[in-house]
Design an enzyme around this catalytic site. Structure first.
Site, PDB file in Angstrom:
ATOM      1  N   ASP A 117    -105.322  25.798 -50.216  1.00 49.93           N
ATOM      2  CA  ASP A 117    -104.757  26.703 -49.223  1.00 49.93           C
ATOM      3  C   ASP A 117    -104.014  27.914 -49.798  1.00 49.93           C
ATOM      4  OD1 ASP A 117    -105.764  24.599 -47.802  1.00 49.93           O
ATOM      5  OD2 ASP A 117    -104.104  24.423 -46.428  1.00 49.93           O
TER       6      ASP A 117
ATOM      7  N   GLU B  66     -97.434  13.202 -46.663  1.00 50.61           N
ATOM      8  CA  GLU B  66     -98.450  14.143 -47.125  1.00 50.61           C
ATOM      9  C   GLU B  66     -98.114  14.705 -48.504  1.00 50.61           C
ATOM     10  OE1 GLU B  66    -100.633  18.223 -45.450  1.00 50.61           O
ATOM     11  OE2 GLU B  66     -98.704  17.576 -44.633  1.00 50.61           O
TER      12      GLU B  66
END
Length: 845
Positions: free
Chosen positions: A582, A814
């Protein structure tokens, strides 16, 4: 379900599973020009005389005219035929599907038919079929003195804990959920015996307790459970009265389907029936019914009524806490002499509890055998390890639908086109945040799953490869069906066929190849893997070829991720979503001169696997020469260093059009209606130039993670320096994603995008680093002992921090904060964070 009553539903209807490739066939039309008009001429002498004078000339003229007319008609027909042809981007790859292999048929297919394949809800059951009978659980939780419906996993519900604590991926699972002062345990058991319909029978046991000794809120003295059944085919369901052998009035849920035959399910007293095509908004419908009942009659119960031709039935159980209920689904109930009553009895009460205990013991035993054979794990680590594998397996879902593909040439205004109808059986990264398939996540998931159940892993990988189109492209995010789409903003649903994703499925392919070489599989497993690889080869080859065609750089042996925005005025550094990393910083000004070192290493992994497969089948029809040359090119250490190495730091960098002098500044800009507003706008303070992009982080370690660096190279020592330096990547909780020395370390990418891969600790990359450290600690070289020490310290740090966070919060996360080790991002992220179990068991390639 044991309790005060039972319910029944009867449903009759045909059920058909459509093959995606057949459903999506586009008919082609063809036109044949014909002319039936004729000219009636008089047979006079003048005409005859002309023909007699120059017959050959007239024939030539006629032939030329005919050809001209033919080509004119063809030119008119061609666009019509082309418009009816399926565009390449939505044309399936033309080879036999992996899922058509014999190993995925028969017993295997039926054994996996029913399951907890709805990861997006707190508890749900469905079949691996496009139009299934679907079941699920809801309950009323209490927050701020008010009731709130729980159904779909979401952080806003503020459950202090939920997730599977045991699951074998096939016929058993146990889950704990803590909602304020309410504690639920949901257990799932599947059973197949003589007389069962296709896929067998199943039961759910729901145990409702108070988390503490007594409730502090009057509303929590009574538990309100809602269990529903929905027929995705739209078949009507209706409740019917029933009197059992003890003359107790009750209601059953029953029906008939072509896949499982007649079925029955024992349920509770109050109910509602709805007619709707969507399940994801079911909680709103139930709340509406409950509100009307409270408003009109002052009672919190469903109205015991149903809409006409209802395809969803919801059953309410209200009881003083604590209580337990058993819900049983029995198939194959039609005909005289049915064994349904006997099977029903065996899946209730004490018998069901005993079977659940046996399955729990089997789960515990298998866990110890696979991951704790040397009994090195401490008790806290064992609890976390079991939660990791249980949530990975319990998070496997089945999805069916059509992806939306960005397609600017499509007629209409949507600029997208539908992929063919497809099914996907896959693990998911996170039930509340990402309850759908992600291509690059899945390769990491399978590193864990194949060790637990090889056939399930092959099944999942096969489903993904069957999603490949004729060009060798696989959409990176699978948002299939209305339930999956309901969790994603509309603008993020379309997938872009120019963009790739890391081909991490080659990680598990490499493990399978190594497993065959090391002879760790049984004879049956070896045959399964061999036949799988043989059929998968042509698709894997097309996948690699797609990368070589679409993602290659200007220089031979270079690659770059497509899809970066070179016109953005809002991003500090244009994101590279296709890389999976990302906002990890790349060249400040994207263009075709870029070279991405991580993609180059992924391509080497893929080429290595293809070469190994071709060698394995060298006596067959699979070629191997071209892969040897590709492997030789991409493993050329000198060429790698020439393209990506900074000799001073010993770090590997991307290459591109870059400047470090970029910032976000507040500017007044004109928005809609010409109104001025303040926004953070990107500002470059100098012209970029072609250079190495000087950001040390995960991308810099890819040649190390790929074990490309020779064990006696000075560059290996430099890599170990970078890894172990607390001012660069090292922390007491794991390796940070981006060095503290980077100019964009922990900086926002836009006004609304906090740093993601710019500092926090991610388990998948740390696992790959540990795998490389383990490798270099095992091979001869001057840095062997140092690699061994760093490996030991990093492994301990990761395990300790994950276990500590789990004990404090009840979740795997996460990512983890690089400063204090606290879990961040999505919680209940049991995708690649579950790799902590392989780290505990020191299971690497």
């Amino acid at each position: 379900m044991t309790g005060t009553g039972r319910r029944t539903v009867r449903s009759k209807g045909k059920f058909a599973v459509a093959d995606g490739s057949d459903v999506s066939d586009v008919s082609r039309t063809s036109s044949r020009p014909s002319s039936k008009s004729r000219m009636d001429h008089r047979r006079d002498g003048s005409l005859i005389r002309i023909l007699n004078v120059d017959l050959r000339f007239m024939l030539a003229i006629g032939l030329v005219a005919s050809l001209a007319i033919f080509f004119l008609i063809q030119s008119l027909i061609a666009p019509v035929e082309e418009s009816h042809q399926r565009p390449r981007v939505v044309t399936p790859f033309p080879s036999p599907k992996l899922m058509e292999l014999d190993q995925f048929q028969g017993e295997h297919k039926e054994s996996l038919y029913w399951g907890t394949y709805r990861p997006q809800v707190y508890f749900g059951v469905r079949a691996r079929a496009p139009r299934s009978l679907v079941a699920g659980l809801m309950w009323l939780g209490v927050k701020d003195g008010r009731y709130h419906m729980r159904h779909v996993c979401q952080d806003s519900d503020e459950l202090s804990k939920y997730g599977w604590i045991a699951h074998n991926g096939r016929d058993f699972g146990k889950q704990e959920l803590v909602d304020q002062e309410l504690k639920l345990e949901t257990s799932f058991l599947k059973s197949r015996s003589q007389g069962s319909g296709y896929g067998g029978d199943w039961a759910v046991q729901i145990d409702v307790q108070h988390e503490k000794s007594g409730p502090s809120n009057e509303l929590l003295k009574t538990g309100h459970m809602f269990f529903y059944l929905a027929d995705e085919s739209g078949n009507a369901l209706s409740p019917n009265s029933h009197t059992d052998e003890n003359n107790v009035d009750s209601l059953l849920a029953s029906g008939s389907r072509a896949d499982v035959g007649a079925w029955q399910e024992t349920l509770e007293v109050h109910y509602s029936g709805f007619r709707t095509s969507y399940i994801h908004n079911l909680s709103d419908l139930i709340l509406q019914d409950l509100s009307e009942q409270v408003r009109n009659f002052g009672r919190l119960q469903l109205p015991d009524s149903s809409e006409n031709s209802a395809n969803i039935l919801v059953f309410q159980v209200a009881a003083k806490i604590p209580f337990r209920m058993d819900i049983t689904f029995v198939s194959g109930t039609e005909g005289k002499g049915s064994s349904s009553e006997q099977r029903l009895s065996s899946l209730q009460g004490a018998s069901l509890s005993t079977q659940l205990q046996q399955k729990q013991a089997e789960f515990d035993s298998k866990f110890e055998q696979l991951f704790n054979g040397a009994h090195k794990l401490e008790s806290d680590s064992t609890v976390v390890g079991k939660a990791a594998i249980a949530n990975m397996l319990g998070g496997i879902g089945y999805f069916y639908g059509q992806s939306k593909i960005a397609y600017p040439h499509h007629e209409g205004h949507d600029n997208y086109i539908a992929y063919w109808p497809a099914e996907l059986y896959t693990a998911v990264p996170s039930r509340p945040f990402f309850p759908r398939g992600f291509l690059w996540d899945e390769g990491f998931h399978q590193l864990l799953i194949w060790r637990w159940d090889l056939r399930i892993s092959l099944d999942i990988v096969g489903h993904w490869l069957d999603l490949m189109n004729i060009d060798g492209w696989i959409p990176r995010e699978q948002i299939l069906g209305s339930e999956a789409r309901s969790k994603v903003p509309e603008e993020f649903i379309p997938q872009y066929p120019s963009n790739g994703n890391p081909p991490t499925l080659f990680l598990v392919i490499r493990d399978l190849l190594n497993g065959i070489e090391r002879n760790i599989f049984t004879d049956v497993e070896s045959r399964d893997v061999t036949s799988f690889l043989e059929r998968a080869f042509i698709r894997l080859e097309a996948w690699l070829q797609w990368f070589n065609i679409t993602q290659s750089g200007k220089q031979k042996g270079s690659y770059y991720w497509h899809g970066r925005d070179n016109k953005t005025t809002r991003e500090l550094n244009p994101k590279t979503l296709s890389s999976g990393l990302d906002d990890y910083p790349r060249a400040s000004h994207p263009n075709e001169d870029e070279r991405h070192v991580d993609l180059r290493c992924w391509m080497l992994l893929a080429a290595n696997c293809m070469q190994s497969i071709s060698k394995f089948f060298e006596n067959g029809d699979i070629p191997g020469k071209e892969y040897a040359s590709t492997v030789k090119l991409l493993s050329d250490f000198e060429l790698l260093n020439e393209m990506h190495l900074d000799p001073t730091s010993g770090a590997y960098f991307d290459f591109g059009n870059h400047t470090e002098q970029v910032r976000l500044s507040w500017k007044e800009v004109r928005g809609e209606n010409h109104h001025l507003k303040r926004e953070l706008v990107r500002e470059a303070l100098e012209r970029p130039n072609l250079r190495l992009v000087p950001h040390i982080g995960y991308v810099s370690l890819f040649p190390f993670m790929g074990k490309i660096i020779p064990p006696d190279s000075w560059i290996l020592e430099k890599q170990l320096d970078l890894i172990s330096n607390g001012s660069i990547l090292w922390t007491n909780y794991g390796l940070r994603s981006l060095a503290k020395t980077s100019s964009v370390y922990m900086k926002r990418n836009t006004e609304h995008d906090p740093p993601y891969w710019r500092g926090p600790i991610w388990m998948n990359m740390n696992y790959l680093v540990l795998s490389a450290l383990h490798h270099y600690s095992q091979v001869d070289g001057p840095y062997r002992e140092r690699a061994k020490q760093i490996y030991s310290d990093l492994r301990s740090n990761l395990i300790r921090n994950v276990v500590q966070n789990y004990n404090q919060t009840g979740f795997l996360w996460e990512q983890y904060d690089q400063r204090k080790g606290k879990g961040k991002g999505a919680r209940l992220f049991t995708g690649w964070t579950a790799l902590v179990l392989l780290i505990m068991g020191e299971a690497y390639t």
